[in-house]
Motif scaffolding. Structure first.
Motif, PDB file in Angstrom:
ATOM      1  N   SER A 244       0.759  -1.203  -0.107  1.00  0.00           N
ATOM      2  CA  SER A 244      -0.079  -0.018  -0.228  1.00  0.00           C
ATOM      3  C   SER A 244       0.994   1.241  -0.072  1.00  0.00           C
ATOM      4  CB  SER A 244      -0.735  -0.073   1.215  1.00  0.00           C
ATOM      5  OG  SER A 244      -0.115   0.067   2.561  1.00  0.00           O
ATOM      6  N   TRP A 245       0.213   2.531  -0.587  1.00  0.00           N
ATOM      7  CA  TRP A 245       1.203   3.430  -0.868  1.00  0.00           C
ATOM      8  C   TRP A 245       0.448   4.689  -0.750  1.00  0.00           C
ATOM      9  CZ3 TRP A 245       0.286   6.696  -5.117  1.00  0.00           C
ATOM     10  CH2 TRP A 245      -0.221   5.899  -6.204  1.00  0.00           C
ATOM     11  N   GLN A 246       0.930   6.021  -0.528  1.00  0.00           N
ATOM     12  CA  GLN A 246       0.052   7.114  -0.516  1.00  0.00           C
ATOM     13  C   GLN A 246       1.350   8.366  -0.876  1.00  0.00           C
ATOM     14  OE1 GLN A 246      -1.282   7.633   3.277  1.00  0.00           O
ATOM     15  NE2 GLN A 246       0.616   8.195   4.384  1.00  0.00           N
ATOM     16  N   LEU A 247       0.727   9.188  -1.612  1.00  0.00           N
ATOM     17  CA  LEU A 247       1.434  10.398  -2.064  1.00  0.00           C
ATOM     18  C   LEU A 247       0.809  11.605  -1.626  1.00  0.00           C
ATOM     19  CD1 LEU A 247       3.627  11.797  -3.505  1.00  0.00           C
ATOM     20  CD2 LEU A 247       2.160  11.545  -5.671  1.00  0.00           C
ATOM     21  N   ALA A 248       1.193  12.505  -0.709  1.00  0.00           N
ATOM     22  CA  ALA A 248       0.676  13.718  -0.511  1.00  0.00           C
ATOM     23  C   ALA A 248       1.553  15.064  -0.818  1.00  0.00           C
ATOM     24  CB  ALA A 248       0.460  13.655   1.057  1.00  0.00           C
TER      25      ALA A 248
END
Length: 455
Positions: free
Chosen positions: A320-324
């Motif tokens: 799982s990954w996230q970009l902010a």
């Protein structure tokens, strides 16, 4: 110092010479009256003899004649007292002389305005007359002031000439040292063609040590040019050796058929070929032939592109990954390709050093003076952050060279920023903070709006 060493003794010698000259002249004047006293002791005749002399005309000579009653008759202007005259005539002992010693032939006493030279002269009847010659203080120092002035001028002239000669000699030495320093600065600035001229330095008075330093500098510069040329050729040769496996990868990728994974693989192979070609061209190009490249790119755009590239692999591995924080523009003073390589190194570090299925996050923070890129994961973190940043100190096993984080650090330091390693406050694993400075003065980071990416 040499001028003073000669000036002071010469001045003292001139002063003593003037004193001796004055007393010698007085003795001659006293001796000139001895023949007249030997012939007669008549006061009128002695007075005429005194008047005929220069000292007598200036009232500087007196004659003390003994009389039958024991008193002295004085002819001329006398300045010495009776005790001094008696001492000179031998009728009294001078201070420090035994009474049995012979009568003094000459005696000098201090009088008002100078000295009196008392000369004993034997006259008829075995009696002793005393000739007194006055020596003024001005006579003792006559010509001394002029001599001191001349000696001082000579000393100053010698010092001025010495300073001028030393300045010219020092200027030649300093000029050679400045040329060497200027050449060193130019070489440090990237001018590999700079050399220090050494021909004619021997005739200019340049010390042998500076000539040796100039020759050593020129030899060092030649060696640097040779090493850089060899390094470029080696980099080009090593890059060229990658063409064969790249050709195989390209052929294999062409046979993968259709699909997102196949397209991503072909895109990666094509990009790798372009990078290798660019390395070969850059390595074989002389430093002076490198064209000017506009430095600067949008960090947010590059990060979105690279995270999108790595997201396909993240899906395959169940991460799982996230970009902010990458929605708006974030200009940074680095080339697009260099920043993309740095982001790939940061993300590749996550995939290489964490287990399959480990989550990761990428945050972008923009301030008035810098752009921060934070890459965190939920892995075990860094056992030794210092060793992880050490060039060649990677412990990632096969396929890890330990150069990735060092390359990222150098990119950050090129802008005045840095690369920091720590622990992620959100995911609990390792966190890498890349800070790219865009302005000399720092500022507080803007608030980051975190959003969940694909998972």
């Amino acid at each position: 110092m040499v001028a003073l060493a000669f000036l002071i003794p010469l001045g003292l010698m001139v002063q003593q010479t003037a004193r001796d000259r004055a007393f010698t002249s007085a003795e001659r004047q006293a001796a000139a009256l001895a023949p007249a006293l030997a012939i007669t002791t008549d006061q009128d005749a002695i007075a005429r003899a005194l008047a005929s002399t220069d000292a007598g005309a200036r009232e500087r000579v007196a004659v003390h004649l003994p009389t039958a009653d024991g008193a002295d008759a004085v002819v001329g202007t006398a300045r010495a007292g009776a005790p001094a005259v008696s001492t000179a005539a031998g009728r009294a002992d001078p201070p420090g002389r035994d009474s049995d010693s012979a009568p003094a032939r000459s005696y000098t006493v201090r009088v008002t305005g100078g000295f009196a030279l008392l000369q004993a002269v034997a006259v008829e009847g075995g009696r002793i007359a005393v000739v007194e010659v006055y020596v003024a203080d001005g006579d003792l120092t006559r010509g001394v002031g002029t001599a001191w002035l001349v000696l001082s001028l000579v000393a100053l002239a010698l010092v001025a000439i010495s300073v001028l000669v030393a300045d010219r000699m020092g200027a030649r030495i300093v000029a050679s040292a400045r040329r060497l320093a200027a050449a060193a600065r130019s070489l440090g600035g990237g001018n590999l063609a700079v050399r220090v001229p050494v021909e004619g330095d021997r005739a200019d008075g340049t010390p042998r040590e500076l000539r040796d330093a100039a020759n050593a500098f020129n030899a060092m510069a030649d060696r640097v040019v040779h090493l850089l040329a060899a390094e470029r050729e080696l980099a080009a040769d090593l890059s060229h050796r990658l063409r064969t496996p790249l050709t195989v990868l390209r052929l294999n990728a062409a046979g993968l058929g259709e699909g997102d994974a196949a397209d991503a693989t072909r895109h990666a192979v094509a990009q790798l070929e372009r990078e290798v070609d660019q390395i070969i061209r850059s390595a074989r190009r002389a430093p002076d032939d490198v064209p000017a490249v506009a430095v600067g790119c949008d960090a947010a755009e590059v990060i979105r592109e690279r995270v999108g590239f790595w997201s396909a692999l993240a899906e395959d591995e169940g991460r799982s990954w996230q970009l902010a924080g990458a929605e708006g523009a974030a200009p940074v003073p680095v080339q697009r390709g260099d920043l993309a390589a740095a982001v790939d190194a940061l993300l590749g570090n996550v995939f290489r050093h964490t287990a399959v299925g480990t989550a990761f996050a990428v945050d972008v923070l923009a301030t008035e003076a810098a752009v921060l890129v934070l890459v965190g994961d939920a892995g075990p973190g860094f056992a030794d952050p210092v060793a992880a940043l050490r060039r060649g100190g990677g412990q990632g096993g096969e396929g890890s060279t330990g150069l990735g984080l060092d390359i990222v650090r150098k990119l950050a330091e090129g802008t005045g920023g840095d690369l920091a390693l720590g622990r992620s406050a959100v995911l609990g694993g390792a966190e890498l903070c890349l800070r790219l400075r865009t302005h000399p003065d720092g500022g507080p980071p803007r608030a980051v709006r975190r959003r969940r990416g694909r998972s």
